[in-house]
Design a protein around this motif. Structure first.
Motif, PDB file in Angstrom:
ATOM      1  N   ARG A 143       3.759   1.767  -1.261  1.00  0.00           N
ATOM      2  CA  ARG A 143       4.363   1.904  -2.577  1.00  0.00           C
ATOM      3  C   ARG A 143       3.333   2.454  -3.560  1.00  0.00           C
ATOM      4  O   ARG A 143       3.652   3.330  -4.369  1.00  0.00           O
ATOM      5  N   LEU A 144       2.126   2.008  -3.484  1.00  0.00           N
ATOM      6  CA  LEU A 144       1.053   2.488  -4.353  1.00  0.00           C
ATOM      7  C   LEU A 144       0.776   3.968  -4.087  1.00  0.00           C
ATOM      8  O   LEU A 144       0.613   4.760  -5.027  1.00  0.00           O
ATOM      9  N   LEU A 145       0.771   4.349  -2.841  1.00  0.00           N
ATOM     10  CA  LEU A 145       0.567   5.758  -2.470  1.00  0.00           C
ATOM     11  C   LEU A 145       1.719   6.618  -3.003  1.00  0.00           C
ATOM     12  O   LEU A 145       1.489   7.728  -3.514  1.00  0.00           O
ATOM     13  N   GLN A 146       2.929   6.110  -2.942  1.00  0.00           N
ATOM     14  CA  GLN A 146       4.081   6.850  -3.463  1.00  0.00           C
ATOM     15  C   GLN A 146       3.945   7.039  -4.965  1.00  0.00           C
ATOM     16  O   GLN A 146       4.182   8.121  -5.487  1.00  0.00           O
ATOM     17  N   TRP A 147       3.559   5.977  -5.694  1.00  0.00           N
ATOM     18  CA  TRP A 147       3.408   6.089  -7.144  1.00  0.00           C
ATOM     19  C   TRP A 147       2.320   7.080  -7.515  1.00  0.00           C
ATOM     20  O   TRP A 147       2.459   7.865  -8.443  1.00  0.00           O
ATOM     21  N   GLN A 148       1.243   7.018  -6.783  1.00  0.00           N
ATOM     22  CA  GLN A 148       0.132   7.914  -7.071  1.00  0.00           C
ATOM     23  C   GLN A 148       0.543   9.364  -6.798  1.00  0.00           C
ATOM     24  O   GLN A 148       0.219  10.265  -7.575  1.00  0.00           O
ATOM     25  N   THR A 149       1.274   9.580  -5.731  1.00  0.00           N
ATOM     26  CA  THR A 149       1.737  10.938  -5.405  1.00  0.00           C
ATOM     27  C   THR A 149       2.696  11.443  -6.478  1.00  0.00           C
ATOM     28  O   THR A 149       2.593  12.583  -6.937  1.00  0.00           O
ATOM     29  N   GLU A 150       3.634  10.596  -6.911  1.00  0.00           N
ATOM     30  CA  GLU A 150       4.591  10.996  -7.954  1.00  0.00           C
ATOM     31  C   GLU A 150       3.863  11.327  -9.250  1.00  0.00           C
ATOM     32  O   GLU A 150       4.201  12.305  -9.922  1.00  0.00           O
ATOM     33  N   ARG A 151       2.888  10.523  -9.610  1.00  0.00           N
ATOM     34  CA  ARG A 151       2.148  10.778 -10.845  1.00  0.00           C
ATOM     35  C   ARG A 151       1.339  12.069 -10.740  1.00  0.00           C
ATOM     36  O   ARG A 151       1.254  12.836 -11.702  1.00  0.00           O
TER      37      ARG A 151
ATOM     38  N   MET B 157       0.805  -1.199   0.000  1.00  0.00           N
ATOM     39  CA  MET B 157       0.000   0.000   0.000  1.00  0.00           C
ATOM     40  C   MET B 157       0.860   1.281   0.000  1.00  0.00           C
ATOM     41  O   MET B 157       0.524   2.196  -0.760  1.00  0.00           O
TER      42      MET B 157
END
Length: 109
Positions: free
Chosen positions: A3-11, A1
């Motif tokens: 990691r998914l939050l990090q990807w979403q924030t970066e995007r 979870m």
């Protein structure tokens, strides 16, 4: 979870930074910042020129004051010289005795 939050924030950040409106706003802010820096530099240069002019005016004022004081001293010295000359003239040409005045008038008539 996480990691998914990090990807979403970066995007999300990437999408915001790619936004053309944001790019124009950032470019405008940079131009504004450069213009303000340039105007501040010009203002500093003008302030330096004004200070230089004020220093020159101050020097002229000081020199003028010295000149006026010297002129006053010269005038006082001339006054004393003329007083001494006047006393010398009065000493050298003593007033005629009372009888001499009447005789001088008779000769001129």
């Amino acid at each position: 979870m996480p990691r998914l939050l990090q990807w979403q924030t970066e995007r999300t950040v990437q999408a915001v930074l790619e936004n053309p409106e944001l790019q124009r706003s950032l470019a405008s802010m940079e131009q504004l910042s450069n213009a303000v820096a340039e105007e501040a530099k010009k203002f500093d240069e003008q302030q330096a020129e004004v200070q230089k002019t004020l220093d020159q005016v101050n020097q002229i004022t000081v020199n003028g004051k010295s000149l006026v004081m010297e002129a006053r001293q010269t005038g006082d010295s001339l006054t004393e010289t003329f007083k001494a000359f006047d006393q010398l003239v009065h000493t050298l040409t003593a007033p005629p005795a009372p009888g001499e005045v009447n005789e001088a008038r008779r000769q001129s008539v």
